[in-house]
Design a protein around this motif. Sequence first.
Motif, short mmCIF file in Angstrom:
data_model
loop_
_atom_site.label_atom_id
_atom_site.label_comp_id
_atom_site.label_asym_id
_atom_site.label_seq_id
_atom_site.Cartn_x
_atom_site.Cartn_y
_atom_site.Cartn_z
N SER A 157 0.80 -1.22 0.00
CA SER A 157 0.00 0.00 0.00
C SER A 157 0.84 1.28 0.00
O SER A 157 0.40 2.30 -0.49
CB SER A 157 -0.95 0.00 1.19
OG SER A 157 -0.22 0.04 2.39
N MET A 158 2.03 1.24 0.54
CA MET A 158 2.84 2.46 0.62
C MET A 158 3.83 2.61 -0.53
O MET A 158 4.15 3.73 -0.92
CB MET A 158 3.63 2.47 1.94
CG MET A 158 2.76 2.49 3.15
SD MET A 158 1.93 4.06 3.31
CE MET A 158 1.36 3.93 4.96
N ILE A 159 4.31 1.53 -1.08
CA ILE A 159 5.38 1.62 -2.08
C ILE A 159 4.90 1.21 -3.46
O ILE A 159 5.04 1.95 -4.44
CB ILE A 159 6.59 0.76 -1.65
CG1 ILE A 159 7.18 1.31 -0.35
CG2 ILE A 159 7.64 0.74 -2.74
CD1 ILE A 159 8.24 0.43 0.26
N ILE A 160 4.32 0.04 -3.55
CA ILE A 160 3.98 -0.51 -4.87
C ILE A 160 2.73 0.13 -5.45
O ILE A 160 2.70 0.46 -6.64
CB ILE A 160 3.85 -2.04 -4.77
CG1 ILE A 160 5.19 -2.64 -4.35
CG2 ILE A 160 3.38 -2.63 -6.07
CD1 ILE A 160 5.16 -4.11 -4.07
N GLN A 161 1.71 0.33 -4.66
CA GLN A 161 0.45 0.86 -5.18
C GLN A 161 0.59 2.26 -5.79
O GLN A 161 0.07 2.49 -6.88
CB GLN A 161 -0.60 0.84 -4.10
CG GLN A 161 -1.97 1.20 -4.59
CD GLN A 161 -2.98 1.17 -3.46
OE1 GLN A 161 -2.61 1.20 -2.29
NE2 GLN A 161 -4.24 1.13 -3.80
N PRO A 162 1.27 3.22 -5.16
CA PRO A 162 1.41 4.52 -5.83
C PRO A 162 2.18 4.45 -7.15
O PRO A 162 1.88 5.19 -8.09
CB PRO A 162 2.16 5.38 -4.81
CG PRO A 162 1.88 4.73 -3.50
CD PRO A 162 1.75 3.27 -3.79
N LYS A 163 3.14 3.54 -7.24
CA LYS A 163 3.88 3.41 -8.50
C LYS A 163 3.00 2.84 -9.60
O LYS A 163 3.10 3.22 -10.76
CB LYS A 163 5.11 2.52 -8.29
CG LYS A 163 6.18 3.19 -7.47
CD LYS A 163 7.41 2.34 -7.39
CE LYS A 163 8.47 3.08 -6.60
NZ LYS A 163 9.75 2.40 -6.62
N ILE A 164 2.14 1.90 -9.24
CA ILE A 164 1.25 1.31 -10.23
C ILE A 164 0.19 2.32 -10.66
O ILE A 164 -0.17 2.41 -11.83
CB ILE A 164 0.61 0.03 -9.68
CG1 ILE A 164 1.67 -1.05 -9.53
CG2 ILE A 164 -0.52 -0.45 -10.55
CD1 ILE A 164 1.18 -2.32 -8.88
N LEU A 165 -0.31 3.11 -9.72
CA LEU A 165 -1.37 4.05 -10.05
C LEU A 165 -0.90 5.18 -10.96
O LEU A 165 -1.72 5.82 -11.62
CB LEU A 165 -1.97 4.62 -8.77
CG LEU A 165 -2.87 3.66 -7.99
CD1 LEU A 165 -3.34 4.32 -6.71
CD2 LEU A 165 -4.03 3.21 -8.82
N THR A 166 0.38 5.44 -11.02
CA THR A 166 0.86 6.47 -11.94
C THR A 166 0.76 6.01 -13.40
O THR A 166 0.70 6.84 -14.30
CB THR A 166 2.32 6.86 -11.64
OG1 THR A 166 3.14 5.70 -11.77
CG2 THR A 166 2.45 7.46 -10.26
N PHE A 167 0.74 4.70 -13.62
CA PHE A 167 0.65 4.19 -14.98
C PHE A 167 -0.79 4.04 -15.46
O PHE A 167 -1.04 3.91 -16.65
CB PHE A 167 1.34 2.83 -15.09
CG PHE A 167 2.81 2.90 -14.87
CD1 PHE A 167 3.64 3.54 -15.78
CD2 PHE A 167 3.38 2.34 -13.75
CE1 PHE A 167 5.00 3.62 -15.59
CE2 PHE A 167 4.74 2.40 -13.55
CZ PHE A 167 5.55 3.04 -14.47
N VAL A 168 -1.72 4.04 -14.56
CA VAL A 168 -3.12 3.85 -14.93
C VAL A 168 -3.72 5.20 -15.27
O VAL A 168 -3.72 6.12 -14.46
CB VAL A 168 -3.90 3.19 -13.77
CG1 VAL A 168 -5.37 3.09 -14.12
CG2 VAL A 168 -3.32 1.84 -13.44
#
Length: 55
Positions: free
Chosen positions: A21-32
């Motif tokens: 929730s803190m590291i991976i999710q924000p990185k993925i949401l930038t691509f969506v």
Amino acid sequence: MPQLNPNPWLFIMIISWLTLSMIIQPKILTFVSTNPPSSKIHTTPSTTPWTWPWT
């Protein structure tokens, strides 16, 4: 039974959840990319009723 001992697994689950929730999710949401709202006026098509031959 060692599977029922929550001591190591609870910590692993919490660390995994925080990592996601803190590291991976924000990185993925930038691509969506979400679809921007359309400025087109929504028009309903005019339809004609179907004439059934048996009625």
